[in-house]
Design an enzyme around this catalytic site. Structure first.
Site, PDB file in Angstrom:
ATOM      1  N   GLY B  87       0.682  -0.647  -0.073  1.00  0.00           N
ATOM      2  CA  GLY B  87       0.243   0.283  -0.057  1.00  0.00           C
ATOM      3  C   GLY B  87       0.873   1.103  -0.074  1.00  0.00           C
ATOM      4  O   GLY B  87       1.707   1.085  -0.816  1.00  0.00           O
ATOM      5  N   LEU B  88       0.549   2.641   0.366  1.00  0.00           N
ATOM      6  CA  LEU B  88       1.088   3.681   0.768  1.00  0.00           C
ATOM      7  C   LEU B  88       1.733   4.261  -0.403  1.00  0.00           C
ATOM      8  O   LEU B  88       2.499   4.931  -0.709  1.00  0.00           O
ATOM      9  CB  LEU B  88       2.232   3.751   1.218  1.00  0.00           C
ATOM     10  CG  LEU B  88       2.259   3.175   2.965  1.00  0.00           C
ATOM     11  CD1 LEU B  88       3.489   3.140   3.699  1.00  0.00           C
ATOM     12  CD2 LEU B  88       0.850   4.237   3.856  1.00  0.00           C
ATOM     13  N   CYS B  89       0.870   4.120  -1.964  1.00  0.00           N
ATOM     14  CA  CYS B  89       0.792   4.432  -2.725  1.00  0.00           C
ATOM     15  C   CYS B  89      -0.327   5.290  -3.388  1.00  0.00           C
ATOM     16  O   CYS B  89      -0.691   5.236  -4.372  1.00  0.00           O
ATOM     17  CB  CYS B  89       1.170   3.304  -3.793  1.00  0.00           C
ATOM     18  SG  CYS B  89      -0.298   1.551  -3.851  1.00  0.00           S
ATOM     19  N   GLY B  90      -0.892   6.282  -2.161  1.00  0.00           N
ATOM     20  CA  GLY B  90      -1.791   7.227  -3.527  1.00  0.00           C
ATOM     21  C   GLY B  90      -3.278   5.937  -3.630  1.00  0.00           C
ATOM     22  O   GLY B  90      -3.079   5.394  -2.632  1.00  0.00           O
TER      23      GLY B  90
END
Lengths: 141, 287
Positions: B87-90
């Site tokens: 995750g952590l990709c907008g």
């Protein structure tokens, strides 16, 4: 100058070789073939094996391919190389594996807990930052 | 006003978050470049293949492989959903899923039931929540996806197609427009939609070894695999670009917040000092 033929060896993951050659040898499905410039159009499956490319200086370069396709036109040889060893039963096994993984993953939880937890925490921290930023902007306006 | 100590701990915690996000931003930037290179490197292979396939299709018109056959009536369709592992990709993955859900609704409205194959953790997690039949999955492809890892998942779909369990296969993934923009897209894989090529007459034909059908079959499978591989590599580039942008804005936000908290902290400290002085002064005056 000796007659040459252009050789491209490409795989799905990138180009392996490109250049001129005076002779190309490959292990085709029905036996080894040697391809000289102006060879007639020819297409064959390749067996796992060596591809030898002889350049104008008479040096030979060796490439190992684990199968693929060989396409020959009078001035171009293209080797579409497989990067994986392919066989019907191997492919079958890979397919079954993919299915099994799907079933397992949907049935139970797998143990990737630590990473997931750390990531969740970080995501939360970032979300907080964003929320605070928004609040601040609202206050300012 | 909050106590000075509390503000100080808050600042420290935001600072450590900022360190992480800025490190992730830099990592994503360097990975993105490599992913873009891989994206470019995979093109010649499938282009060459398409060339040979279209030649073969014209040279042997009596043989039609089922992948190239005309559209048949659709009852079930397959989606190969390409997502990131992390995750952590907008909004990269959620945009894709939103697009996919809209597409699924449309299919269902036409009486077509979708089935899925997932690539990447996020798609798998999504279908766990969303429901839907998942035929095959693969996760943890890493930063350098290999075509070997995809063979199984693609084959599950192709087998289902050949067994007439599904009537079309789509691949859903993100396309890389530029660093700031990634667009979710759903493309039809099978039946292969041939780009209308200029119908040039055939003056020559290959010598086939062993014969045209075998060659064509082998080529088609590899071609479809290479298209899926491209989708995976492109999605990987998108993931890194999206993460880079998301982490940059997170770092910026953290920086702003730290500045602001620092100001509040200074004011609080000043207020405490002023108060202390006034207490001392008034104490002295009383004596």
């Amino acid at each position: 100058m000796a007659m040459t033929i252009h050789v491209d060896i490409v795989s799905a993951e990138g180009a392996i070789h490109s250049g001129q050659a005076t002779m190309v040898y490959a292990t085709a499905e029905l036996g080894e073939v040697g391809i000289a410039p102006r060879h007639t159009a020819f297409i064959s499956r390749l067996k796992p094996g060596d591809i030898r490319v002889e350049n104008e200086q008479g040096e030979q370069e060796h490439f190992y391919v684990s199968g693929g396709m060989l396409e020959v036109q009078p001035h171009v040889v293209t080797v579409l190389a497989d990067t994986a060893i392919r066989a019907r039963d191997l492919d079958e096994a890979a397919a079954l594996d993919a299915k099994r993984r799907a079933e397992e993953a949907l049935a139970g939880q797998t143990a990737q807990f630590e990473y997931a937890k750390a990531q969740a925490e970080l995501a939360e921290a970032i979300a907080q930052l964003r929320a605070i930023e928004k609040l601040r902007k609202m206050k300012a306006s | 006003m909050a106590g000075a100590k509390e503000i100080r701990t808050k600042i420290a915690s935001i600072k450590s978050t900022q360190k992480i996000t800025s490190a992730m931003e830099m990592v994503a930037a360097s990975k993105m470049r490599k992913a873009q290179d891989r994206m470019a490197a995979s093109r010649p292979y499938s282009e060459k293949m398409l060339q040979v396939i279209s030649h073969l299709a014209r040279a042997t018109p009596e043989y039609r492989h089922s992948f190239m056959a005309a559209e048949r009536e659709r009852k079930r369709v397959g989606y190969i959903v390409v997502s990131s592992d992390r995750g952590l990709c907008g909004g990269l993955n959620s945009n894709l899923f939103r697009r996919l859900v809209a597409d699924i609704k449309e299919q269902r409205a036409n009486g077509v039931e979708p089935v899925f194959c997932t690539i990447g953790n996020k798609a798998l997690g999504f279908f766990k929540r969303f429901g839907g039949q998942v035929l095959g999955q693969v996760t943890h492809l890493g930063d350098r996806p290999h075509i070997e890892d995809l063979i199984g998942t693609v084959k599950v779909m192709l087998d289902a197609f050949e067994a007439k369990e599904i009537d079309a296969i789509y691949v859903a993934g993100n396309t890389f427009v530029n660093t700031m923009t990634q667009r979710p897209i759903i493309r039809q894989l099978v039946p292969i939609i041939g780009e209308k090529q200029s119908e040039m007459p055939l003056h020559w034909d290959y010598i086939y070894e062993p014969d045209a059908r075998v060659v064509l079959d082998a080529l088609l499978t590899r071609y479809i695999e290479s298209l899926v591989y491209q989708a995976v590599v492109e999605n990987a580039a998108c993931e890194q670009a999206a993460r880079m942008v998301a982490m940059k804005s997170a770092s910026d936000n953290a920086g702003n917040l730290i500045d602001e908290l620092q100001l509040i902290y200074n004011k609080a400290r000043q207020a405490a000092i002023t108060q202390e002085i006034s207490e001392i002064v008034s104490g002295a005056a009383a004596v």
